[in-house]
Design an enzyme around this catalytic site. Structure first.
Site, short mmCIF file in Angstrom:
data_model
loop_
_atom_site.label_atom_id
_atom_site.label_comp_id
_atom_site.label_asym_id
_atom_site.label_seq_id
_atom_site.Cartn_x
_atom_site.Cartn_y
_atom_site.Cartn_z
N SER A 121 -7.87 2.39 -11.02
CA SER A 121 -7.46 2.43 -9.61
C SER A 121 -5.99 2.79 -9.48
O SER A 121 -5.17 2.42 -10.33
CB SER A 121 -7.71 1.05 -8.99
OG SER A 121 -7.05 0.95 -7.74
N THR A 170 -4.09 1.41 -7.69
CA THR A 170 -3.37 0.17 -7.43
C THR A 170 -2.40 -0.15 -8.59
O THR A 170 -1.41 -0.84 -8.40
CB THR A 170 -4.36 -0.99 -7.16
OG1 THR A 170 -3.65 -2.10 -6.67
CG2 THR A 170 -5.12 -1.41 -8.41
N TYR A 191 -7.35 -8.77 -9.18
CA TYR A 191 -8.28 -7.64 -9.28
C TYR A 191 -7.56 -6.42 -9.87
O TYR A 191 -8.01 -5.82 -10.85
CB TYR A 191 -8.88 -7.27 -7.91
CG TYR A 191 -9.43 -5.86 -7.90
CD1 TYR A 191 -10.57 -5.54 -8.62
CD2 TYR A 191 -8.75 -4.82 -7.24
CE1 TYR A 191 -11.05 -4.23 -8.67
CE2 TYR A 191 -9.21 -3.51 -7.29
CZ TYR A 191 -10.36 -3.22 -8.00
OH TYR A 191 -10.83 -1.92 -8.07
N LYS A 215 -7.60 -4.05 -13.83
CA LYS A 215 -7.66 -2.60 -14.12
C LYS A 215 -6.57 -2.22 -15.12
O LYS A 215 -6.79 -1.46 -16.05
CB LYS A 215 -7.51 -1.79 -12.83
CG LYS A 215 -8.66 -1.98 -11.86
CD LYS A 215 -9.97 -1.51 -12.46
CE LYS A 215 -11.16 -1.81 -11.59
NZ LYS A 215 -12.45 -1.60 -12.25
N ASN A 223 -8.41 6.31 -2.60
CA ASN A 223 -9.25 5.51 -1.69
C ASN A 223 -10.58 6.18 -1.40
O ASN A 223 -10.65 7.09 -0.55
CB ASN A 223 -8.50 5.26 -0.38
CG ASN A 223 -7.37 4.27 -0.55
OD1 ASN A 223 -6.48 4.46 -1.37
ND2 ASN A 223 -7.39 3.19 0.20
N ASN A 269 -11.87 -3.16 3.60
CA ASN A 269 -11.35 -1.79 3.56
C ASN A 269 -11.49 -1.10 4.91
O ASN A 269 -12.34 -1.45 5.73
CB ASN A 269 -12.05 -0.98 2.46
CG ASN A 269 -11.77 -1.55 1.08
OD1 ASN A 269 -12.65 -2.06 0.41
ND2 ASN A 269 -10.52 -1.50 0.66
N PRO A 301 -0.15 -8.54 4.07
CA PRO A 301 0.66 -8.78 2.87
C PRO A 301 0.12 -8.02 1.67
O PRO A 301 -1.10 -7.94 1.47
CB PRO A 301 0.53 -10.30 2.64
CG PRO A 301 0.05 -10.85 3.93
CD PRO A 301 -0.71 -9.77 4.63
N GLY A 302 1.03 -7.46 0.90
CA GLY A 302 0.62 -6.77 -0.33
C GLY A 302 0.35 -5.29 -0.15
O GLY A 302 0.20 -4.56 -1.13
N ASP A 303 0.26 -4.81 1.11
CA ASP A 303 -0.02 -3.38 1.32
C ASP A 303 1.18 -2.52 0.90
O ASP A 303 2.32 -2.86 1.22
CB ASP A 303 -0.31 -3.10 2.80
CG ASP A 303 -1.78 -3.23 3.13
OD1 ASP A 303 -2.58 -3.42 2.19
OD2 ASP A 303 -2.13 -3.15 4.32
#
Ligand code: NAD
Ligand code: UD1
Length: 346
Positions: A127, A129, A152, A156, A182, A202, A299-301
């Site tokens: 990912s 991410t 998560y 990865k 995405n 999502n 948060p975290g985006d």
């Protein structure tokens, strides 16, 4: 002899679309899935599209004895495409061990079986991410990999490391890790698509469920980012295009074109879109007005990320073909067809 591949997590969202593309490309497909996040009826969807029902085993990849039986029954598997994993970011923060256990034990079992049964080729679902918020955009495969914010995401990063250590300790085994951006949309037949359990996290399934009236309104998480309209930018890739990248990856592994044991590829469109652009594309191409409201940031985006796909274009000979317009429409067609079907069966 027909080329035979094993798809773990093959009744899931990306796995089912990938199964279709492998069947279309002339492969014999064996699917294993424990159905923890998918439904057995997905096999009917695959059959409707391809006229072929893949071989299926309800197997949990964390249970090695179950997994071994599949390889004993099918000694001619040439490659494994490993999707089976949990993927809910928020849930992974709440239950990190559940995620580390499932995603890492599953992978280790797959690698051990590869070694035992001499299956040389693996395609792994990674990912974007693991890039976090890249300094330079578009993000290339050379961009530094960071420790992702969520457990998560971290599975990865760790998975890629485990795979590399395994490959370095063995001879002849190879892996292509595909770093997805995405994935959205559905098969154009609307026979298979994304089926989130419960309230979607999502964007795309939240949009289609809001449009269908299942959710009251879409919350747009923040409009104060440093982007043209203030909403975050992502690289939304059509799931069928994404599925085709797996066929290209397996073809590369089987044709023995690569000397590299471990290769990574960004799989996106190369184009970024803001959340508001996705909403506008949805409204314009479906004719449905969407109820939405700007709220606080989630948060975290990350603010913006999109892929440099030139490595995949050049080396895999793969390119995303489908437009955002076509893709959001496919997601809507799937949502409508699925809801009508399930209404009819109640
Ligand atoms: P999904 O949940 O629809 O599919 C995963 C499938 O794996 C499900 O059918 C589930 O039942 C199965 N599974 C989970 N744990 C299992 C186990 N222990 N044994 C057997 N089967 C198991 O998810 P998806 O969106 O299709 O994602 C597929 C892969 O791609 C995952 O590895 C995910 O982390 C990765 N990925 C997804 C995205 C995304 O946005 N969808 C982005 C990047 C990477
Ligand atoms: C999420 C995951 C990421 C994973 C990726 C693909 C988080 C923090 N990250 O990323 O680990 O790799 O999915 O599966 O969950 N949005 C809204 N309203 C919504 C939903 C989303 O405005 O109801 C916005 C988000 O702020 C984001 C964009 O839509 O800007 C896309 O969100 P989402 O689909 O959740 O994907 P990512 O955040 O990119």
């Amino acid at each position: 002899m027909e080329k035979q591949i094993l798809i773990t997590g093959g009744t899931g969202y990306i796995g089912s679309h990938t199964a279709v593309e492998f069947i279309n490309a002339g492969y014999e497909v064996i699917i294993i899935d424990n159905l923890s996040n998918s439904d057995i009826s997905v096999l009917n969807g695959i059959e409707k599209i391809t006229d072929i029902k893949p071989i299926f085993y309800k197997v949990d990849v964390t249970l090695k004895a179950e997994l071994r039986k599949v390889f004993e029954t099918h000694p001619n598997i040439q490659a494994i495409v490993h999707f089976a994993a949990f993927k809910a970011v928020g849930e992974s923060v709440e239950f990190p061990l559940k995620y580390y256990h499932n995603n890492l034990t599953g992978l280790i079992n797959i690698l051990e079986c590869m070694e035992e049964f001499k299956i040389k080729n693996l395609v792994f679902s990674s990912s974007c991410t693991i890039y976090g918020q890249p300094e330079l955009l578009p993000v290339t495969e050379e961009s530094p990999v960071i420790k992702p914010e969520s457990p998560y995401g971290n599975t990865k990063k760790i998975s890629e490391e485990i795979i590399q250590d395994f490959l370095n300790s063995t001879q002849g085994f190879k892996c292509i890790s595909l770093r997805y951006f995405n994935p959205i949309g559905a098969h154009p037949s609307a026979e298979i698509g994304e089926l989130p359990i419960g309230v979607p996290n999502n964007l795309m399934p939240y949009i289609t469920q809001t449009a269908y009236g299942i959710r009251e309104e879409l919350k747009v998480f923040g409009s104060d980012y440093n982007t043209p309209d203030g909403t975050p930018i992502r690289d939304y890739i059509n799931v069928v295009d994404l599925a085709e990248a797996h066929v290209a990856a397996v073809n590369r592994l089987l044709k023995d074109k690569t000397e590299d044991k471990f290769e990574v590829f960004n799989i996106g469109t190369g184009q970024g879109h803001t959340v508001l652009e996705v909403i506008n594309a949805f409204e314009k191409n479906t004719g449905v007005k969407l109820k939405y409201r700007i709220t606080n940031r989630r948060p975290g985006d990350v603010e913006k990320v999109w892929a440099d796909t030139s490595k995949a274009n050049k080396i895999l000979g793969w390119k995303a073909k489908k437009s955002l317009a076509e893709t959001v429409k496919s997601a809507w067609e799937w949502e409508k067809k699925y809801r009508e079907k399930t209404k009819a069966s109640i």
